[in-house]
Design an enzyme around this catalytic site. Structure first.
Site, PDB file in Angstrom:
ATOM      1  N   GLY A  12       0.824  -1.216   0.000  1.00 30.67           N
ATOM      2  CA  GLY A  12       0.000   0.000   0.000  1.00 30.67           C
ATOM      3  C   GLY A  12       0.857   1.265   0.000  1.00 30.67           C
ATOM      4  NE  ARG A  16      -6.130   7.866   4.657  1.00 26.99           N
ATOM      5  CZ  ARG A  16      -6.804   7.233   5.618  1.00 26.99           C
ATOM      6  NH1 ARG A  16      -7.222   7.890   6.677  1.00 26.99           N
ATOM      7  NH2 ARG A  16      -7.051   5.948   5.514  1.00 26.99           N
ATOM      8  CE  LYS A  23       0.106   1.921   5.207  1.00 29.84           C
ATOM      9  NZ  LYS A  23      -1.367   1.984   5.089  1.00 29.84           N
ATOM     10  CD  GLU A 151     -13.805  -4.882   1.163  1.00 28.00           C
ATOM     11  OE1 GLU A 151     -13.197  -3.894   1.604  1.00 28.00           O
ATOM     12  OE2 GLU A 151     -13.803  -5.984   1.751  1.00 28.00           O
ATOM     13  NE  ARG A 330      30.275   8.427  23.179  1.00 30.60           N
ATOM     14  CZ  ARG A 330      31.412   8.851  22.607  1.00 30.60           C
ATOM     15  NH1 ARG A 330      32.151   9.770  23.208  1.00 30.60           N
ATOM     16  NH2 ARG A 330      31.785   8.348  21.455  1.00 30.60           N
ATOM     17  CE  LYS A 348      35.447   5.830  23.138  1.00 32.12           C
ATOM     18  NZ  LYS A 348      36.308   6.128  21.980  1.00 32.12           N
ATOM     19  CG  ASN A 383      40.048   9.203  23.585  1.00 33.76           C
ATOM     20  OD1 ASN A 383      39.938  10.425  23.498  1.00 33.76           O
ATOM     21  ND2 ASN A 383      39.090   8.377  23.239  1.00 33.76           N
ATOM     22  CE1 TYR A 384      40.990  10.053  16.183  1.00 32.27           C
ATOM     23  CE2 TYR A 384      40.201  12.311  16.327  1.00 32.27           C
ATOM     24  CZ  TYR A 384      40.468  11.180  15.574  1.00 32.27           C
ATOM     25  OH  TYR A 384      40.213  11.190  14.224  1.00 32.27           O
ATOM     26  CB  ALA A 420      45.021  20.058  40.994  1.00 37.89           C
TER      27      ALA A 420
END
Ligand code: UD1
Ligand code: MG
Length: 453
Positions: A12, A16, A23, A151, A330, A348, A383-384, A420
């Site tokens: 179908g 609508r 759909k 119908e 994460r 993460k 980390n990157y 620190a």
């Protein structure tokens, strides 16, 4: 056992929905409509499972590749009977064939089992509606036997008064169905090949026609518009909430929870308002989930408290932990028991052992953190390097002072203290204080500049 074939009609247009998306690919409870039907159908272990699709090109087969189903294109769409005809060459002979609708997502296995138990012959799933508008009506003789389905557009005013309607879902002997479908014609109000015309043929041939009612009316609700989708979504969420309450879960408001998948709860679980659970989520005994938390594909062990506005995705949280408010776990996070993750802390792909704490404003990524570690406010694992991710190892009983950057790959040895404000780019030895910090100086007598007149 006789083979069972299942045909899912999904060709179908869905005009609508006013959407570029097919759909049946719109989601209810986080899952495409047709996928609900495929899951239910698969559970019946059919010999052949066939999806008749039309609009949206290969979108439906493409999105449902994980199913052992055959996808058959119906082009053009000439009615429900024509749709089932497209599937017939692919069905096993003998046994029975069940027809389901891809836009009637909440049909339940129990109801389909009832249909299978109803006897040989043609089995129709029907329902009595206060307002039968739009549906095919079940026409019966004086003895109550089914004669035909008419119908709405072909019905006489008297027939339109009938409240028993065709849900569209049926079960038929495959060989008979094949024979009946070949005889369909389209001389009706809509010029379509109506699947429903097989009922008359069955009656004429003396094939028994049985009717079965669904266990719940919502099982047979179809989706044609965003409004119907929204209503059925709420209905399903009420069903989920009722199931949780019946199991002993405390819900602050059963109208304000969304389960988009499977939520499994232990005893004395409390869930505050506005929470969303996605995929498979397991909450142990005495877990409390604070308002507006979003938890996806995760396990939370006994006694853990999730404070409001926390996001947890693909993580494993131990017992008696404190998470949030405003925490983000994460994918790949594993927290052992008694861990505290506080506000604005992101974790993460990291493992944090028992009794460790990161209570404020930190990022812990690709790290292994030992037990009883204290991670001060504003600590960041770098980390990157712009190309690759590297690991940070923090051993047991370490104290990381606030506002520290740990430039990975780097290791902080057991019992070490980091002062620190340090930037740690080489391994810090066990048990010692390591810090990197410019020496503090005071410029005696220095004056702030003043504005020129
Ligand atoms: C159909 C039934 C009606 C029933 C109603 C329940 C027929 C002739 N009528 O009505 O008795 O009360 O469902 O909702 O069967 N489809 C295709 N290809 C087509 C036409 C339809 O795959 O060519 C699919 C649609 O995607 C949908 C289902 O069949 O999933 C029913 O089609 P729809 O047009 O919604 O139903 P009606 O014809 O109005
Ligand atoms: Mg139609």
């Amino acid at each position: 056992m006789n083979p069972l074939n299942i045909v899912i009609l999904a060709a179908g247009k869905g005009t609508r929905m006013y959407s570029g998306k097919t759909k049946v690919l719109h989601a209810l409870a986080g899952k495409p409509l047709v996928q609900h039907v495929l899951d239910c159908a698969t559970a019946l272990q059919p010999q052949q499972l066939c999806v008749v699709y039309g609009h949206g090109g290969e979108a439906v087969p493409g999105a449902m590749q994980q199913y052992a189903a055959r996808f058959v294109l119906q082009e053009p769409q000439l009615g429900t009977g024509h749709a089932v005809q497209q599937a017939m060459p692919h069905l096993a002979d003998g046994g029975q064939t069940m027809v389901l609708y891809g836009d009637v997502p909440l049909i339940q296995q129990g109801t389909l089992h009832q249909m299978q138990q109803a006897g040989s012959g043609l089995v129709l799933l029907t329902v009595h509606l206060d307002n039968p508008t739009g549906y095919g009506r079940i026409v019966r003789n004086e003895q109550g036997g089914v004669l035909s389905i008419v119908e709405e557009k072909d019905a006489s005013p008297e027939q339109r008064e009938i409240r028993e309607v065709n849900t569209g879902i049926l079960l038929a002997p495959t060989n008979k169905l094949r024979e009946w479908l070949a005889k369909l014609c389209n001389n009706n109000a809509q010029g379509e090949y109506y699947l429903t015309d097989i009922v008359c043929m069955a009656v004429q041939q003396g094939v028994a026609v049985h009717t079965v009612q669904p266990a719940h009316e919502w099982e047979i609700h179809g989706i044609n518009s965003k409004s119907q989708l929204a209503v059925l979504e709420r209905t399903w969420q009420q069903v989920e909430a009722a199931r949780l309450l019946a199991h002993g879960v405390t819900l602050a408001d059963p109208a304000r929870i969304d389960v988009r998948g499977k939520l499994i709860c232990g005893r004395d679980v409390e869930i505050d308002v506005g929470c969303i659970f996605e995929g498979e989520v397991r909450l142990g005994d005495n877990v409390r989930v604070g308002a507006y938390s979003v938890i996806k594909n995760s396990t939370i062990a006994d006694g853990t408290e999730i404070a409001p506005y926390s996001h947890i995705d693909s993580s494993e949280v131990g017992a008696n932990c404190h998470i949030g408010p405003y925490a983000r776990l994460r994918p790949g996070t594993k927290l052992h028991n008694d861990v505290h993750i506080g506000n604005f802390v992101e974790v993460k792909n990291s493992e944090i052992a028992a009794g460790s704490k990161a209570n404020h404003l930190s990022y812990i990524g690709d790290s292994s953190v030992g037990s009883r570690v204290n991670i001060g406010a504003g600590t960041i694992t770098c980390n990157y390097d712009g190309a690759n991710k590297h690991r940070t190892v923090i051993e047991d009983d370490v104290f990381i002072g606030s506002s520290t950057q740990l430039v990975a790959p780097v290791k902080v040895g057991r019992g070490a203290t980091i002062g620190a404000g340090s930037t740690i780019s080489r391994d810090a030895p066990e048990g010692e204080l390591t810090l990197s910090r410019a020496k503090q100086t005071t410029v005696i007598g220095w004056k702030r500049p003043v504005k020129k007149k």
